[in-house]
Design an enzyme around this catalytic site. Structure first.
Site, PDB file in Angstrom:
ATOM      1  N   ASN A 150       0.869  -1.177   0.000  1.00  0.00           N
ATOM      2  CA  ASN A 150       0.000   0.000   0.000  1.00  0.00           C
ATOM      3  C   ASN A 150       0.909   1.231   0.000  1.00  0.00           C
ATOM      4  OD1 ASN A 150      -1.810   2.042   0.462  1.00  0.00           O
ATOM      5  ND2 ASN A 150      -2.334   1.407   2.549  1.00  0.00           N
ATOM      6  N   TRP A 151       1.028   1.853  -1.166  1.00  0.00           N
ATOM      7  CA  TRP A 151       1.978   2.968  -1.291  1.00  0.00           C
ATOM      8  C   TRP A 151       1.438   4.263  -0.698  1.00  0.00           C
ATOM      9  CZ3 TRP A 151       4.087   2.504  -7.057  1.00  0.00           C
ATOM     10  CH2 TRP A 151       4.726   1.268  -7.206  1.00  0.00           C
ATOM     11  N   LYS A 152       0.172   4.302  -0.366  1.00  0.00           N
ATOM     12  CA  LYS A 152      -0.462   5.523   0.163  1.00  0.00           C
ATOM     13  C   LYS A 152      -0.173   6.698  -0.772  1.00  0.00           C
ATOM     14  CE  LYS A 152      -0.221   3.395   4.635  1.00  0.00           C
ATOM     15  NZ  LYS A 152      -0.193   3.505   6.082  1.00  0.00           N
ATOM     16  N   HIS A 167      -9.654   1.338   4.618  1.00  0.00           N
ATOM     17  CA  HIS A 167      -8.389   1.558   5.327  1.00  0.00           C
ATOM     18  C   HIS A 167      -8.626   2.545   6.479  1.00  0.00           C
ATOM     19  CE1 HIS A 167      -4.305   2.776   6.248  1.00  0.00           C
ATOM     20  NE2 HIS A 167      -3.924   1.639   5.693  1.00  0.00           N
ATOM     21  N   GLU A 200      -7.018   4.963   7.529  1.00  0.00           N
ATOM     22  CA  GLU A 200      -6.780   6.379   7.200  1.00  0.00           C
ATOM     23  C   GLU A 200      -7.992   6.965   6.481  1.00  0.00           C
ATOM     24  OE1 GLU A 200      -3.004   5.749   5.279  1.00  0.00           O
ATOM     25  OE2 GLU A 200      -2.146   5.213   7.228  1.00  0.00           O
ATOM     26  N   GLU A 212      -5.680  -4.687  10.394  1.00  0.00           N
ATOM     27  CA  GLU A 212      -4.655  -3.666  10.588  1.00  0.00           C
ATOM     28  C   GLU A 212      -4.957  -2.878  11.859  1.00  0.00           C
ATOM     29  OE1 GLU A 212      -2.600  -2.627   6.616  1.00  0.00           O
ATOM     30  OE2 GLU A 212      -4.330  -1.322   6.833  1.00  0.00           O
ATOM     31  N   GLY A 244       2.204   2.453  10.713  1.00  0.00           N
ATOM     32  CA  GLY A 244       3.155   3.553  10.584  1.00  0.00           C
ATOM     33  C   GLY A 244       3.846   3.931  11.882  1.00  0.00           C
ATOM     34  N   SER A 260       3.148  -1.968  10.376  1.00  0.00           N
ATOM     35  CA  SER A 260       4.577  -2.035  10.670  1.00  0.00           C
ATOM     36  C   SER A 260       5.202  -3.397  10.374  1.00  0.00           C
ATOM     37  CB  SER A 260       4.856  -1.610  12.122  1.00  0.00           C
ATOM     38  OG  SER A 260       4.481  -0.255  12.309  1.00  0.00           O
ATOM     39  N   GLY A 273       2.794  -1.087   4.277  1.00  0.00           N
ATOM     40  CA  GLY A 273       2.839   0.336   3.945  1.00  0.00           C
ATOM     41  C   GLY A 273       4.272   0.783   3.716  1.00  0.00           C
ATOM     42  N   GLY A 274       4.879   1.376   4.735  1.00  0.00           N
ATOM     43  CA  GLY A 274       6.213   1.977   4.618  1.00  0.00           C
ATOM     44  C   GLY A 274       7.244   1.085   3.941  1.00  0.00           C
TER      45      GLY A 274
HETATM   46  P1  PGA Z   1       2.671   0.409   7.625  1.00  0.00           P
HETATM   47  O1  PGA Z   1       1.221   0.631   6.953  1.00  0.00           O
HETATM   48  O2  PGA Z   1       3.220  -0.872   7.102  1.00  0.00           O
HETATM   49  O3  PGA Z   1       3.471   1.598   7.203  1.00  0.00           O
HETATM   50  O4  PGA Z   1       2.451   0.362   9.109  1.00  0.00           O
HETATM   51  C1  PGA Z   1       0.348  -0.443   6.699  1.00  0.00           C
HETATM   52  C2  PGA Z   1      -0.945   0.050   6.096  1.00  0.00           C
HETATM   53  O5  PGA Z   1      -1.415   1.133   6.484  1.00  0.00           O
HETATM   54  O6  PGA Z   1      -1.533  -0.605   5.210  1.00  0.00           O
END
Ligand code: PGA
Length: 253
Positions: free
Chosen positions: A9-11, A98, A100, A170, A176, A216, A237-238
């Site tokens: 997930n590149w956001k 998600h 967010e 999640e 994050g 994470s 994500g990251g």
């Molecule tokens: P993260 O994000 O790996 O940076 O914690 C995961 C996500 O939000 O899908």
């Protein structure tokens, strides 16, 4: 049969050329190592979708998808993207719910149920996200919260449709933050989610759904998480923004 999946997930990261080059790098590293049952899914920003879909054409087990879609088929919704547009770009998946989106854009259970319907109507595979906040976990309400999220957004679906989606657990406090859930805590929630699906749709349907862990996930902790019986892979994500880290996480699958 449940698939094993590593998804990125590149956001809101990567300009167009950077995104194409990351996708190309990932394809080169993982080509020949994915299959029908072991997949990579990239979730870049919308503008990358058509280019990345083309770039991933060919080898089995590579897919791309959008991070969100609108809940209506089409209309005067300036700035929005429909599920049919996503499918027409060559994408096959879409993230729905998600945390967010829930937090910054006020997406609630009813809206997410409508997005799931639109996505399935267009033949996209939804990756439905659920998870509790730190406060909810500290007050011991994590199962109640996650149970409600999946029931309200998914349990209106008929049995043949529930099997067409993936779920990503999640925990909001792990996204994050560098603070991943322990394999045991994540696994306990995955088993709970599967048992809720089984109670509603039967064991066979529950066993058909891949449940990914997100929050994470890094090269250093992926193997421990993916070794747990109910964890079918990860939504990253990251660490999905660096091809080497993404490859190392894939290696742990
Ligand atoms: P993260 O994000 O790996 O940076 O914690 C995961 C996500 O939000 O899908």
């Amino acid at each position: 049969m449940r698939k094993r999946i590593v998804a990125g997930n590149w956001k809101m990261h990567k300009k167009l050329e950077e995104g194409l080059s990351l996708a190309r790098d990932i394809r080169v590293r993982l080509e020949g190592r994915c299959s029908e049952g072991k997949e990579v899914i990239l979730f870049p920003p919308f503008i990358h979708l058509a280019g990345i879909a083309r770039l991933l054409e060919g080898p089995t087990g590579f897919h791309c998808g959008a991070q969100n879609c609108h809940h209506k088929t089409e209309g005067a919704y300036t700035g929005e993207i429909s599920a049919s547009m996503i499918a027409s770009a060559g994408a096959s998946h879409v993230i729905v719910g998600h945390s967010e989106r829930r937090k910054y854009f006020g997406e609630d259970d009813a809206l997410l149920a409508a997005k799931i319907d639109r996505a399935l109507e267009e033949g996209l595979t939804p990756v439905f996200c659920c998870g509790e906040t730190l406060e909810e976990r500290e007050s011991g309400r994590q199962f109640e919260i996650v149970g409600r999220q999946i029931r309200k957004a998914l349990f209106h679906l008929p049995e043949e449709k529930i099997r067409k989606l993936h779920i990503a657990y999640e925990p909001v406090w792990a996204i994050g933050t560098g603070k991943s859930a322990s394999p045991e805590a994540a696994s306990e929630m995955h088993a709970f989610i599967r048992s809720e699906v089984a109670a509603q749709y039967g064991r066979e349907s529950a066993e058909a759904i891949s449940i990914l862990y997100g929050g994470s996930v890094k090269p250093g902790n992926a193997a421990g998480l993916f070794a747990m019986p109910d964890i079918d892979g990860g939504l990253i994500g990251g660490a999905s923004l660096q091809a080497a880290d993404f490859e190392a996480i894939f290696n742990a699958l």
